[in-house]
Design a protein around this motif. Structure first.
Motif, short mmCIF file in Angstrom:
data_model
loop_
_atom_site.label_atom_id
_atom_site.label_comp_id
_atom_site.label_asym_id
_atom_site.label_seq_id
_atom_site.Cartn_x
_atom_site.Cartn_y
_atom_site.Cartn_z
N ASN A 62 3.69 -9.43 4.11
CA ASN A 62 3.10 -9.28 2.75
C ASN A 62 3.38 -7.63 2.30
O ASN A 62 3.53 -7.23 1.06
CB ASN A 62 1.71 -9.38 2.58
N CYS A 63 3.13 -6.70 3.08
CA CYS A 63 3.50 -5.22 2.80
C CYS A 63 5.07 -4.94 2.49
O CYS A 63 5.33 -4.06 1.86
CB CYS A 63 2.94 -4.33 4.02
N VAL A 64 5.91 -5.66 3.32
CA VAL A 64 7.34 -5.26 2.95
C VAL A 64 7.55 -5.96 1.67
O VAL A 64 8.25 -5.19 0.73
CB VAL A 64 8.29 -6.14 3.93
N ALA A 65 7.03 -7.07 1.11
CA ALA A 65 7.34 -7.88 0.07
C ALA A 65 6.73 -6.94 -1.02
O ALA A 65 7.20 -6.76 -2.14
CB ALA A 65 6.95 -9.06 -0.23
N THR A 66 5.51 -6.36 -0.70
CA THR A 66 4.73 -5.66 -1.73
C THR A 66 5.55 -4.15 -2.05
O THR A 66 5.78 -3.62 -3.28
CB THR A 66 3.32 -5.03 -1.29
N CYS A 70 3.23 3.99 -7.27
CA CYS A 70 2.14 2.89 -7.39
C CYS A 70 0.94 2.93 -6.70
O CYS A 70 0.92 3.72 -5.85
CB CYS A 70 2.86 1.44 -7.17
N THR A 71 -0.01 2.34 -7.19
CA THR A 71 -1.36 2.36 -6.55
C THR A 71 -1.32 0.96 -5.94
O THR A 71 -1.17 -0.26 -6.27
CB THR A 71 -2.49 2.20 -7.26
N VAL A 72 -0.87 1.05 -4.45
CA VAL A 72 -0.80 -0.26 -3.62
C VAL A 72 -1.99 -0.39 -2.90
O VAL A 72 -2.58 0.41 -2.05
CB VAL A 72 0.40 0.00 -2.40
N LEU A 73 -2.74 -1.67 -3.15
CA LEU A 73 -4.03 -1.94 -2.47
C LEU A 73 -3.90 -3.16 -1.68
O LEU A 73 -3.25 -4.05 -1.86
CB LEU A 73 -5.08 -2.36 -3.84
#
Length: 423
Positions: A365-369, A74-77
């Motif tokens: 946030n990043c774990v959930a993302t 994915c593109t994770v921003l």
């Protein structure tokens, strides 16, 4: 109307909305300003020159988080809110709420007025910065179990800091309630109802102004008018999911309510730390945290070492996600609960793999993302917020010895497979 036309129309609407926001400068900067020098020649001051500290707030960059993107396809921003001048996303609400108070006449600079707030730290730092820049005093009340460097930063910004024992919001000595009380008491000992400053004609009276970030609807509006439009512009409307935690709920509610009508098919998710009841409220309609059932709560507010997000009550800002009727039907598409252990490990992973030194809420946030990216599958664009850096978490979340004493591993995970699928 095809999706391309819809996105163009949405972007035009954003520009119109931003221009109509009176007294607020996060989106619109003057294109140029012309002054005549002594030699009579016009000198253009370009838009890159900002108007003081306030001009630096907002319009933060959006970065690709490489390790998460490559691992998921994915593109994770990440929205780099830690690059605001006060070091967090809270700069936005500090400026917005203070300027709205000035427009309404509740605050007037250089009158001896004081801004009061109850905060875990970041909002206080932002308020102290804005207060000093605009000519106000600042009094911050915070729980005594928050990282000590937050208090020190507040004091360096000129704020008076009052640390109180952590307790429930129903307790009159809760940090929020104490801040409200201090604002009400301010000026009561003056000779008049608030000390008058200046000439009798101006009658400028000093005031105690309580910000009330948890319940003040202007918190939600800040992100509806700024963060949401910025994300739409920066991505061109190509966003499949937005993932963010909630303390006051202002960012998540504001961005969600702005993007949902403008980005067809977007899904918005709550990232919630352990001990918070918000995830259960979103997923099942009931405010509940498993730590309450187990009877092993360590803290009064939320049983988590994560600071700034997680709650066991519904604030007015977060309630906007359930509509005005107060129903259990939520505009969010789900919630992910993140353990403290995973938050600590993700922070170490991001530092090692991406050079990102983030705070505890950004790690959640990043774990959930990562979990949402796995659910959606490759090819999707997912946006989250990097609210603050690790610099204000050095004595707790980023103190390896303190984390190890609590039983958390501070070793860098070998791969992102370390973070198993979250139910």
């Amino acid at each position: 109307m095809d999706s391309s036309s819809w996105r163009q129309l949405s972007l035009c609407a954003v520009a119109t909305l931003a221009a109509a926001t009176v007294g607020y400068r996060l989106l619109v900067q003057p294109a140029a300003r012309r002054d005549k020098g002594k030699d009579g020649k016009c000198q253009a001051q370009m838009a890159e020159i900002k108007e003081g500290v306030a001009g630096l707030i907002g319009n933060t960059p959006l970065m690709r988080i490489n390790s998460l993107s490559e691992a998921t396809g994915c593109t994770v921003l990440g929205k780099c809110e830690f690059l605001n001048p006060g070091g967090s996303s809270k700069d936005r609400i500090a400026l917005f709420l203070v300027e709205r108070a000035e427009l309404s006449g509740e605050l007037e600079p250089h009158t001896g007025s004081c801004i009061f707030e109850g905060t875990s730290g970041s909002t206080g730092i932002s308020l102290a910065m804005v207060a000093r820049a605009k000519g106000y005093a600042c009094h911050i009340v915070m729980p005594s179990d928050q990282a000590i460097e937050k208090s020190e930063l507040l004091e360096r910004h000129g704020a008076r800091v009052e640390r109180v024992p952590p307790c429930s919001i129903v307790d009159t000595n809760n940090f929020v309630n104490v801040a409200r009380r201090r604002a009400e008491e301010f000026g009561q000992n003056d000779a008049t109802d608030g000390q008058v400053v200046g000439s009798s004609s101006s009658r400028r009276r000093r005031r105690g102004f309580f910000v009330d970030q948890f319940e003040n609807p202007l918190n939600f509006e800040t992100h509806f008018f700024t963060t949401g439009p910025e994300l739409l512009r920066q991505t061109g409307g190509t966003i499949d999911a937005f993932v963010h935690g909630a303390g006051t709920g202002g960012t998540l509610a504001g961005v969600t309510l702005f993007l949902k009508p403008r980005v067809p098919g977007i899904r918005c998710f709550l990232a919630d730390p352990q001990g918070s009841g918000l995830a259960n409220k979103v997923n099942h309609g009931i405010m509940f945290a498993h730590t309450e059932r187990e009877g092993s709560r360590r803290r009064h507010q939320v049983d988590s070492l994560v600071e700034g997000i997680g709650l066991n009550r519904l604030t007015r800002n977060f309630a906007r996600l359930f509509g005005r009727s107060g129903s259990n039907r939520c505009l969010l598409d789900g919630a992910v609960t993140v353990s403290d252990a995973d938050a600590v490990s993700m922070s170490r992973w991001l530092m090692d793999a991406d050079g990102l030194f983030v705070g505890s809420s950004a790690a959640v946030n990043c774990v959930a993302t990562l979990e949402i990216a796995r659910r959606l599958g490759p090819g999707h664009t997912i946006v989250t917020v990097l609210a603050d850096s690790g610099q204000r978490h050095l004595t707790k979340f980023w103190n390896d010895r303190a984390m190890a004493a609590l039983g958390y591993s501070v070793a860098v995970p070998e791969s992102l497979d370390y973070f198993g699928r979250i139910a």
